[in-house]
Design a protein around this motif. Structure first.
Motif, short mmCIF file in Angstrom:
data_model
loop_
_atom_site.label_atom_id
_atom_site.label_comp_id
_atom_site.label_asym_id
_atom_site.label_seq_id
_atom_site.Cartn_x
_atom_site.Cartn_y
_atom_site.Cartn_z
N ILE A 295 0.84 -1.20 0.00
CA ILE A 295 0.00 0.00 0.00
C ILE A 295 0.87 1.25 0.00
CG2 ILE A 295 -1.58 1.35 1.46
CD1 ILE A 295 -2.83 -1.35 2.30
N ASN A 296 1.93 1.23 0.77
CA ASN A 296 2.81 2.40 0.82
C ASN A 296 3.63 2.56 -0.45
OD1 ASN A 296 2.65 3.81 3.54
ND2 ASN A 296 2.71 1.67 4.13
N PHE A 297 3.82 1.48 -1.16
CA PHE A 297 4.45 1.60 -2.49
C PHE A 297 3.54 2.39 -3.42
CE2 PHE A 297 5.23 0.04 -6.82
CZ PHE A 297 6.57 0.39 -6.95
N VAL A 298 2.23 2.15 -3.32
CA VAL A 298 1.27 2.93 -4.10
C VAL A 298 1.31 4.39 -3.68
CG1 VAL A 298 -1.17 3.23 -4.64
CG2 VAL A 298 -0.22 0.93 -4.43
N ALA A 299 1.44 4.65 -2.36
CA ALA A 299 1.54 6.03 -1.88
C ALA A 299 2.79 6.71 -2.44
CB ALA A 299 1.57 6.05 -0.36
N MET A 300 3.87 5.96 -2.57
CA MET A 300 5.09 6.50 -3.18
C MET A 300 4.82 6.93 -4.61
SD MET A 300 7.73 3.64 -1.68
CE MET A 300 8.96 3.93 -2.94
N LEU A 301 4.08 6.10 -5.35
CA LEU A 301 3.76 6.43 -6.74
C LEU A 301 2.85 7.66 -6.81
CD1 LEU A 301 3.09 2.87 -8.23
CD2 LEU A 301 5.18 4.25 -8.39
N LEU A 302 1.95 7.80 -5.83
CA LEU A 302 1.02 8.94 -5.84
C LEU A 302 1.73 10.26 -5.57
CD1 LEU A 302 -2.05 7.41 -3.94
CD2 LEU A 302 -1.94 8.10 -6.35
N SER A 303 2.90 10.21 -4.96
CA SER A 303 3.65 11.46 -4.72
C SER A 303 4.24 12.02 -6.02
CB SER A 303 4.77 11.22 -3.72
OG SER A 303 5.80 10.41 -4.28
N ILE B 197 6.06 21.22 -4.61
CA ILE B 197 7.20 20.29 -4.74
C ILE B 197 7.61 19.76 -3.37
CG2 ILE B 197 9.65 20.15 -5.32
CD1 ILE B 197 9.11 22.14 -7.60
N ILE B 198 7.71 20.65 -2.38
CA ILE B 198 8.12 20.22 -1.03
C ILE B 198 7.12 19.25 -0.44
CG2 ILE B 198 8.49 21.03 1.34
CD1 ILE B 198 9.67 23.61 0.10
N LEU B 199 5.83 19.54 -0.60
CA LEU B 199 4.80 18.65 -0.08
C LEU B 199 4.88 17.28 -0.76
CD1 LEU B 199 2.47 18.47 1.91
CD2 LEU B 199 0.95 19.37 0.14
N GLY B 200 5.10 17.27 -2.07
CA GLY B 200 5.23 16.00 -2.79
C GLY B 200 6.43 15.20 -2.31
N ILE B 201 7.55 15.88 -2.06
CA ILE B 201 8.75 15.18 -1.59
C ILE B 201 8.52 14.61 -0.18
CG2 ILE B 201 11.15 15.52 -0.87
CD1 ILE B 201 11.42 17.53 -3.18
N LEU B 202 7.85 15.38 0.69
CA LEU B 202 7.56 14.90 2.04
C LEU B 202 6.66 13.66 2.00
CD1 LEU B 202 7.00 18.25 3.97
CD2 LEU B 202 8.95 16.69 4.16
N ILE B 203 5.66 13.68 1.12
CA ILE B 203 4.78 12.51 0.99
C ILE B 203 5.59 11.31 0.51
CG2 ILE B 203 2.87 11.55 -0.37
CD1 ILE B 203 1.58 14.33 -0.26
N LEU B 204 6.52 11.52 -0.43
CA LEU B 204 7.37 10.44 -0.92
C LEU B 204 8.22 9.87 0.21
CD1 LEU B 204 8.61 8.76 -3.20
CD2 LEU B 204 10.17 10.66 -3.65
N VAL B 205 8.84 10.74 1.01
CA VAL B 205 9.71 10.29 2.10
C VAL B 205 8.91 9.49 3.13
CG1 VAL B 205 11.12 11.07 4.05
CG2 VAL B 205 11.39 12.14 1.80
N VAL B 206 7.73 10.01 3.51
CA VAL B 206 6.90 9.32 4.50
C VAL B 206 6.41 7.98 3.95
CG1 VAL B 206 4.71 9.44 5.76
CG2 VAL B 206 6.21 11.43 5.68
N ALA B 207 6.05 7.94 2.68
CA ALA B 207 5.60 6.69 2.07
C ALA B 207 6.73 5.66 2.05
CB ALA B 207 5.09 6.95 0.66
#
Length: 269
Positions: free
Chosen positions: A11-19, A46-56
């Protein structure tokens, strides 16, 4: 427990893709002429997208490698980021809900009025300090010079579908009554008191109507169009992240329940 952890990791791999669409939307905004000059929205996106990627990624690692504290951190951090993303999407919608171009007689392009747009956007361009920087950035581009190469005849120019920046910054407002020579050179009328923008127009190619309120209105119209497109991407991604987060919460709860049940059985036996 292992199965549930694998599900959480997937599921978190999908979250990574969504970032990726969020980061892509920010990069796209940064490449647009007006946004690169104004520099308001692209970096928060951009910063919000990167943070979502890191958390995912943290959730992905915590799921597959069974690190409970990392999963808990993921659940808390991702909830905060989802709320921030929702606030950003709503904010973009609210500041871009007002404003549109106005038709001019015998013209295919629209005219733009600064006062039509939200107060928050107007404050970004009203002060001379902020606008001088933006104006210097816009005047360094070739957007107005390109019109001279594309339109030689007045009627061809009047039938052109100019973008808001070109309409607001590269020519005088139609109401001023200037006479066309070429897209960036106009003969002044006898009475040019229709608005202050009429007095601001200059045939100097580095000046044109960059000091006009119509140029500021055209800039905000362009920002509105591009921000709305980016907002659609953010909203779609937000729905996907909420869905993934809820599924992840359920999987984490099931994993904890299985773990407690397994410990109970071991203690009972």
């Amino acid at each position: 427990m292992a199965l549930s952890n694998n599900v959480i990791g997937a599921i978190n791999f999908v979250a990574m893709l969504l970032s990726i669409p969020i980061i892509g939307a920010g990069i796209w905004l940064a490449t647009e002429t007006d946004n690169s000059c104004v520099k308001i929205l692209q970096w928060p996106v951009i910063i919000l997208g990167i943070l979502i990627l890191v958390v995912a990624i943290a959730g992905f690692v915590g799921g597959f490698w069974r690190v409970p504290w990392l999963l808990i951190l993921y659940l808390i951090a991702m909830l905060v980021l989802i709320i921030l993303l929702a606030c950003l999407a709503v904010f973009i919608y609210m500041v871009t809900v007002r404003g549109s171009g106005h038709p001019a007689p015998s013209r295919a392009y629209l005219e733009y009025n600064l006062d039509d747009y939200s107060g928050w956007l107007r404050r970004r361009v009203r002060s001379s300090y902020k606008w001088d920087r933006i104006r210097n950035c816009l005047s360094s581009t070739s957007m107005c010079a390109e019109l001279n190469q594309s339109y030689r005849m007045a009627q061809d120019f009047f039938n052109a579908h100019l973008n808001p920046l070109q309409s607001g910054c590269c020519k005088p407002p139609t109401a001023c009554g200037y006479t066309f020579v070429n897209p960036t050179y106009w003969i002044s009328p006898i009475d040019n008191a229709a608005s202050m923008d009429c007095l601001q127009w200059s045939n100097e190619q580095t000046q044109l109507c960059y000091a006009c309120d119509s140029c500021k209105g055209g800039l905000l119209a362009n920002l509105k169009k591009e921000w709305r497109r980016a907002d659609i991407i953010l909203i779609i991604t937000l729905v996907g992240l909420i869905s993934v987060y809820l599924i992840g919460c359920c999987a984490f709860r099931n994993a904890k329940t299985e773990d407690l049940f397994r410990k109970y059985k071991q203690g009972y036996t």
